[in-house]
Design an enzyme around this catalytic site. Structure first.
Site, mmCIF file in Angstrom:
data_model
loop_
_atom_site.group_PDB
_atom_site.id
_atom_site.type_symbol
_atom_site.label_atom_id
_atom_site.label_comp_id
_atom_site.label_asym_id
_atom_site.label_seq_id
_atom_site.Cartn_x
_atom_site.Cartn_y
_atom_site.Cartn_z
ATOM 1 N N ARG A 267 0.919 -1.052 0.106
ATOM 2 C CA ARG A 267 0.111 0.013 0.125
ATOM 3 C C ARG A 267 0.761 1.310 -0.263
ATOM 4 N NH1 ARG A 267 -2.067 0.964 6.365
ATOM 5 N NH2 ARG A 267 -0.242 -0.311 7.188
ATOM 6 N N LYS B 290 2.200 6.337 1.497
ATOM 7 C CA LYS B 290 1.561 5.327 2.157
ATOM 8 C C LYS B 290 0.245 5.143 2.476
ATOM 9 C CE LYS B 290 2.451 2.691 6.792
ATOM 10 N NZ LYS B 290 3.472 2.779 8.006
ATOM 11 N N ASP C 119 -6.554 -3.548 1.129
ATOM 12 C CA ASP C 119 -7.301 -2.592 0.197
ATOM 13 C C ASP C 119 -6.333 -1.697 -0.205
ATOM 14 O OD1 ASP C 119 -6.826 -1.196 2.680
ATOM 15 O OD2 ASP C 119 -8.884 -0.696 2.798
ATOM 16 N N GLY C 120 -5.006 -1.791 0.197
ATOM 17 C CA GLY C 120 -3.800 -0.975 -0.206
ATOM 18 C C GLY C 120 -4.110 0.751 0.653
ATOM 19 N N ARG D 98 15.725 -2.668 3.444
ATOM 20 C CA ARG D 98 15.337 -3.275 4.634
ATOM 21 C C ARG D 98 16.296 -4.388 4.594
ATOM 22 N NH1 ARG D 98 9.581 -2.079 4.920
ATOM 23 N NH2 ARG D 98 9.283 -0.630 3.308
ATOM 24 N N ASP E 63 11.121 -7.209 7.921
ATOM 25 C CA ASP E 63 10.891 -6.185 6.868
ATOM 26 C C ASP E 63 10.822 -4.748 7.523
ATOM 27 O OD1 ASP E 63 8.604 -7.627 8.045
ATOM 28 O OD2 ASP E 63 7.382 -6.027 7.086
ATOM 29 N N ASP F 294 8.755 2.440 10.129
ATOM 30 C CA ASP F 294 7.538 1.634 10.364
ATOM 31 C C ASP F 294 6.792 1.734 11.969
ATOM 32 O OD1 ASP F 294 5.583 0.621 8.658
ATOM 33 O OD2 ASP F 294 6.701 -0.825 8.162
HETATM 34 P P1 AMP Z 1 3.486 -3.464 7.987
HETATM 35 O O1 AMP Z 1 3.014 -4.364 9.078
HETATM 36 O O2 AMP Z 1 2.732 -1.948 7.819
HETATM 37 O O3 AMP Z 1 4.924 -3.415 7.980
HETATM 38 O O4 AMP Z 1 2.955 -4.049 6.681
HETATM 39 C C1 AMP Z 1 3.263 -5.566 6.323
HETATM 40 C C2 AMP Z 1 2.899 -5.816 4.933
HETATM 41 O O5 AMP Z 1 1.606 -5.734 4.827
HETATM 42 C C3 AMP Z 1 3.463 -4.809 3.911
HETATM 43 O O6 AMP Z 1 3.697 -5.565 2.991
HETATM 44 C C4 AMP Z 1 2.193 -3.950 3.713
HETATM 45 O O7 AMP Z 1 2.465 -3.161 2.359
HETATM 46 C C5 AMP Z 1 0.993 -4.909 3.948
HETATM 47 N N1 AMP Z 1 -0.074 -4.066 4.082
HETATM 48 C C6 AMP Z 1 -0.450 -3.657 5.536
HETATM 49 N N2 AMP Z 1 -1.757 -3.386 5.269
HETATM 50 C C7 AMP Z 1 -2.132 -3.427 4.137
HETATM 51 C C8 AMP Z 1 -3.415 -2.734 3.661
HETATM 52 N N3 AMP Z 1 -4.171 -2.060 3.857
HETATM 53 N N4 AMP Z 1 -3.507 -3.099 2.283
HETATM 54 C C9 AMP Z 1 -2.466 -3.622 1.343
HETATM 55 N N5 AMP Z 1 -1.337 -4.199 1.987
HETATM 56 C C10 AMP Z 1 -1.072 -4.056 3.236
HETATM 57 MG MG MG Z 2 6.393 -2.625 7.419
#
Ligand code: AMP
Ligand code: MG
Length: 491
Positions: free
Chosen positions: A98, A118, A130-131, A188, A257, A267
């Site tokens: 996203r 983001k 949903d991105g 990362r 990540d 993050d």
């Molecule tokens: P994060 O927990 O933010 O580090 O996200 C972990 C992974 O989940 C990353 O690849 C994000 O891009 C993906 N991700 C988190 N929330 C969403 C969302 N609402 N839609 C699509 N991908 C998501």
């Molecule tokens: Mg992340």
């Protein structure tokens, strides 16, 4: 019809695209998905100016359109980055699901920083989801990341939060938002894991060379350069985690990540600052095992670095057993380097300028006392920086009194005056941190359209080391009746 907008150079964009030139395995071109009715919640004017952007021109509907992803500035080359990661210990292929990188802005002071949206829509890497992002978590990232910056801790920054005018569906329906993140880069540990998982040695080498160029230019050419890179990353992580520990910051989701190779904090999901000192502190609702508890952060950082070393093995030596041996030696240094930085940070918080044997025991003594009394971490150090207050605490608490006496003996041995020690203590211990209940209060009000508490909080967080006239509302922990604080994953 697209409304006329000022050209990129007019508003100050100077975007480069070095990441896009890396092997295709590592990224995919994708444009942000426009949103219905974008509106600024926050535009970080000071940061915009630092980036060489035209603040007046961007503080406008044209600017909003850019930070919402509705208008892609001329010269941008939007892409999503591919990466993998160990999430709570389990390996997964990920990638920006996203987040969309617009490019790397060349700043007036000669740096190159990623500009990333983001919550800007789906990408080839979003499988579920949903991105999009909700406004609460994006404001939370803005508040905490800017607080970390003011604390002097390496971190990504937050340039803007824009609401989209569209709902996002989580457990509740929430207002959607896009955060513009500014980072030294988004490389990362998981970026290397992605290339390693694809057994793509050329890509692995390309990212390693790129990481050296972008973040570790002092690493010399030669056959040992990848090991030197790893050493340098270990050192930077040891210093970063020590800085977190010295202010009581709990990241909450130290998946591989989410560990940036630049050494910046990356993050901001379920992160929070400790009030009462407790090494077992966990805020995240999903971290039931306490994997990412405050006291585990150094160990987890080292575990993540071990995953990085595994990915880098083929670059260390063609002979695998030999490569493992080399990596192990380097990795083992983390512990000492962390301890070094942590004790140095704590020494300064105790007003001690000189390095003496036994300082780690002195530090442990104070932490043990805080652990057993559940003293407020931040306020304990504030109190030490007010000698009369520390004295009166020592009168009333025998255990603290014993520690206090040994600390005072140690201070006197330094042969510098108490005033100088107080100055050092105040410079090294924040008087103001983003207290959880104040962050919640600000985010709740902002979600309902009242930005006053958020403004007040952000203003206070800009000068964390000012120990004079600390507004009482930011100085005290939440009342115990609020119960334990819980954070939820930042989606
Ligand atoms: P994060 O927990 O933010 O580090 O996200 C972990 C992974 O989940 C990353 O690849 C994000 O891009 C993906 N991700 C988190 N929330 C969403 C969302 N609402 N839609 C699509 N991908 C998501
Ligand atoms: Mg992340």
């Amino acid at each position: 019809m697209t409304p006329a907008s000022p050209s990129a150079s007019e508003v100050g964009w100077r975007l480069h695209h070095t990441y896009a030139a890396l092997p295709e395995l590592l990224h995919s071109a994708v444009r942000p998905t426009p949103v219905r009715e974008p509106e600024f919640v926050v535009f970080n004017v000071a940061l915009a100016a630092e980036l060489g952007l035209d603040v007046a021109a961007l503080d406008s509907p044209d600017g909003v359109a850019i930070f919402a992803g509705n208008v892609v500035p001329d010269g941008a080359f939007p892409l999503a980055q591919a990466y993998a990661g160990h999430q709570f210990g389990g390996f997964t292929a990920l990638g920006d699901g996203r987040a969309i990188l617009l490019g790397e802005q060349a700043t007036p002071d000669g740096r190159r920083v990623d500009i990333q949206l983001k919550g800007a829509g789906r990408t080839p890497y979003s499988r579920n989801g949903d991105g999009r992002a909700a406004v609460g978590p994006m404001l939370r990232e803005l508040v905490i990341s800017e607080a970390m910056h003011a604390l002097g801790i390496p971190t990504t920054r937050s340039l803007a939060v824009v609401v989209t005018g569209e709902p996002v569906h989580r457990e509740r329906t929430l207002p959607g938002a896009v955060l513009t993140r500014v980072a030294s880069s988004h490389l990362r540990v998981g970026t290397f894991q992605w290339a390693a998982a694809h057994r793509d040695l050329a890509a692995l080498r390309a990212i390693a060379d790129y990481t050296i160029q972008r973040h570790y230019p002092d690493v010399a050419e030669g056959p040992a350069r990848y090991l030197a890179l790893f050493d340098a990353i270990v050192e930077r992580q040891a210093r970063l985690i020590a800085q977190w520990q010295c202010v009581g910051f709990v990241h909450g989701v130290m998946n591989t990540d989410n560990m940036a190779l630049s050494g910046e904090t990356l993050d901001y999901g379920p992160c929070a600052f400790m009030d009462a000192y407790d090494a077992n502190t966990v805020f995240s609702s999903i971290d039931s095992g306490g994997r990412y508890a405050y006291g585990n952060q150094p160990g987890i950082a080292q575990w993540n670095l071990a995953r990085l070393a595994e990915a880098l093995l083929p670059l260390f030596d063609a002979d695998e057993p030999r490569a493992i041996e080399i990596a192990q030696t380097s990795l083992e240094r983390f512990r000492d380097r962390f301890a070094h930085h942590f004790v140095a940070g704590m020494r300064a918080k105790l007003g001690l300028a000189r390095d003496e044997d036994g300082d780690d025991a002195l530090v442990d003594g104070l932490l043990d006392w805080m652990q057993s009394t559940h003293a407020d971490f931040t306020n304990t150090f504030r109190q030490l920086a007010r000698p009369a207050d520390a004295e009166s605490l020592a009168q009333g608490d025998a255990a603290f009194g014993r520690w206090h006496a040994s600390w005072r003996t140690r201070l006197v041995r330094e042969a510098h005056d108490l005033d100088a020690a107080v100055v050092l203590m105040q410079r090294s211990s924040p008087a103001i941190i983003p207290r959880n209940h104040k962050v919640e209060e600000a985010l709740t009000a902002a979600e309902q359209g009242d930005l006053t508490p958020l403004d007040r909080l952000m203003t206070a967080l800009r000068t964390p080391y000012d120990h004079h006239d600390v507004p009482p509302e930011f100085a005290s922990p939440a009342s115990a009746s609020d119960g334990p604080y819980r954070t939820f994953c930042g989606t």
